[in-house]
Design a protein around this motif. Structure first.
Motif, short mmCIF file in Angstrom:
data_model
loop_
_atom_site.label_atom_id
_atom_site.label_comp_id
_atom_site.label_asym_id
_atom_site.label_seq_id
_atom_site.Cartn_x
_atom_site.Cartn_y
_atom_site.Cartn_z
N TYR A 99 0.86 -1.18 0.00
CA TYR A 99 0.00 0.00 0.00
C TYR A 99 0.90 1.23 0.00
N SER A 100 0.34 2.32 -0.45
CA SER A 100 1.12 3.56 -0.42
C SER A 100 0.38 4.61 0.40
N GLY A 101 1.10 5.63 0.73
CA GLY A 101 0.51 6.76 1.44
C GLY A 101 -0.04 6.37 2.79
N VAL A 102 -1.17 6.94 3.12
CA VAL A 102 -1.78 6.75 4.42
C VAL A 102 -2.14 5.28 4.68
N ALA A 103 -2.32 4.47 3.65
CA ALA A 103 -2.68 3.06 3.81
C ALA A 103 -1.48 2.15 4.04
N ALA A 104 -0.26 2.66 3.94
CA ALA A 104 0.94 1.82 4.08
C ALA A 104 0.95 0.96 5.35
N PRO A 105 0.55 1.47 6.52
CA PRO A 105 0.57 0.63 7.73
C PRO A 105 -0.45 -0.51 7.73
N LEU A 106 -1.39 -0.50 6.79
CA LEU A 106 -2.43 -1.52 6.75
C LEU A 106 -1.85 -2.93 6.58
N GLN A 107 -0.78 -3.05 5.83
CA GLN A 107 -0.15 -4.35 5.65
C GLN A 107 0.22 -4.96 7.01
#
Length: 161
Positions: A99-107
């Motif tokens: 994921y990129s941006g704000v969603a990166a921590p979702l992984q």
């Protein structure tokens, strides 16, 4: 987490086989005891054979047996045999999703979820369930009243409107 009918049936099939060990059990006996269609049972049993969880033999003395002791077959093994990986994101393993941006921590959230799923499913065996002797940590988890509380979800469709 969604437990499919195939997973539910597979676990129940293995529990019936474990109950009869070291003897074999016929498919029709399992199907009757667990209320599983013989056709579905045969399909799931084939997957369990391919995963080397059961052994089958044809003939009058035939039937199904566990391929290894029930204590060595985890619920995670069963799920992987009939459905594949325990946790996936859009068909990919969590470590392969980017994921990129704000969603990166979702992984990292998806990976943490998989760790917790593994913590239970890899530690509960067919033998544990068959003997009704769940591991202490599972008993602790389910003794929390919150474990039994439903959380709000999507509204059920209204029929007849």
């Amino acid at each position: 987490m969604h437990i499919t009918a195939r997973v539910d049936h597979a676990v129940r099939i293995l529990l019936e086989i474990a109950r009869t060990q070291p003897n074999s059990v016929k498919a029709e006996t399992i199907a009757t005891a667990q209320g599983i269609s013989p056709k579905i049972l045969e399909s799931i049993a084939a997957e369990l054979r391919r995963a080397e969880l059961v052994i089958s033999r044809r003939g009058p003395d035939g039937g199904y047996r566990l391929a290894r002791p029930a204590g060595e077959i985890s619920i995670a093994d069963v799920i992987r045999a009939v459905e594949g990986p325990l946790a996936s994101v859009r068909g990919q393993r969590p470590e392969d999703v980017e994921y990129s941006g704000v969603a990166a921590p979702l992984q990292r959230v998806w990976i943490a979820l998989r760790v917790n799923i593994r913590a239970v499913l890899e530690q509960v065996s067919i033998a544990d369930i068959a003997a009704d002797e769940l591991p202490d940590f599972v008993v602790d988890l389910i003794s929390d009243p919150g474990a039994w509380t439903r959380r709000p979800g999507p509204a059920a469709p209204v029929s007849g409107s």
